[in-house]
Design an enzyme around this catalytic site. Sequence first.
Site: not given
Length: 364
Positions: A26, A121
């Site tokens: 992320d 992500e």
Amino acid sequence: MPSSAQPKEPAAAGEAQWPRAILHLDMDAFFVNVHLLDHPQHAGLPLVVGGRPEHRGVVAAASYEARRFGIQSAMPMRTAVQRCPSLLIVGHSWPRISECSQRVMAILESFGPIEPMSVDEAYVDLSGTSEPRHLAQAIKARVRQETSLPASVGLAACKLVAKVASDHGKPDGYTVVPPGSEAGFLAPLPVRAIHGVGPKTAERLVAIGLSTCGQLAAASPDQLSLAFGKYGEVLRRLALGEDTRPVSQGHARKSISSETTFDRDIADGAVLADRVTELARDAGRSLRRRGMAAKTVAVKFRWADFTTYTRQRTLAAFTDRDEDLVRVALDLWREHWPAGQPIRLLGVGVSGLTTKGRQLALDL
DNA sequence: TCTGGGGTCCTAGGACCC
DNA sequence: TCTGGGGTCCTAGGACCC
């Protein structure tokens, strides 16, 4: 706000066997950090990326300095400015964001099969590799070296726990949850930490005395079934860190839409009809760019009081033609807009998608 | 001067068919 | 008087995510 850059390895115990090894990466404050690549003079300022307050914009991403003022993503920009009058607001640089995203995904792909979840992500399947911890560190380091952007990674035996782990160490985090320690890792966290438990579900869980993942995991199946039906058992298993979903590549897109919120509510039928037409053409362009066609057209309305309606119609055949999309969208709009009713938002979407190749094959 | 824009998935009810 | 069921398609709304 967690700020440690130290590796965190809860319950680290020897070299565990990894039945599956899934990494979740992320990017940290991605839109903000992409902006800073080209505007290093803004580093250290309370900064947000998002829409202008006078255009009913919201915060898409906030720098860590801005977060100290209580500013978070999805917050109305007006509220953000109230909290920090000196806030620096910048727009999205989509080409740059897209370029950085592609570079990150290319790095991840060189380590294993990936499932991108958004621009910033993705999951990487490291199952079957001998040293997943080392790979996780190598991935994070390479992203930093090759893009100059910080990322947080989480490594676990399933997607749910990998995701919670990457979040746990933010920013610049590296969190490993060895196999077998999932339930213990999750136990102290609030139920809201589970991906898929939003404000409503969390509120209902807390109302029956289940505030943490540990409490949820230990709840009686009967109690959960009573409150949540079949979903109760799903929740309990998630809280235990049991999640067998695979990392799956190549998701087929299910819908395409385009919508716009007006700076001020509009009640003028001619203006609204023009916007419906434009939005339908936007959807048509998106379809053709992807070589797809759609069978269902939907129009979305939001009134001044924020109540939202959608009205959709399924056609007899797939289409990617503006002419068809505009006609159906305008029909739906005329049939359902109470003339004179002020409108805050209009949207046009298409679903029931097929690729043109398949459509041609069916037509032959 | 509250509350973007792009999505996914689930549920529930009605129509329709066998 | 009875009012089966399963499956599929469609519509609308809601929760959730980034």
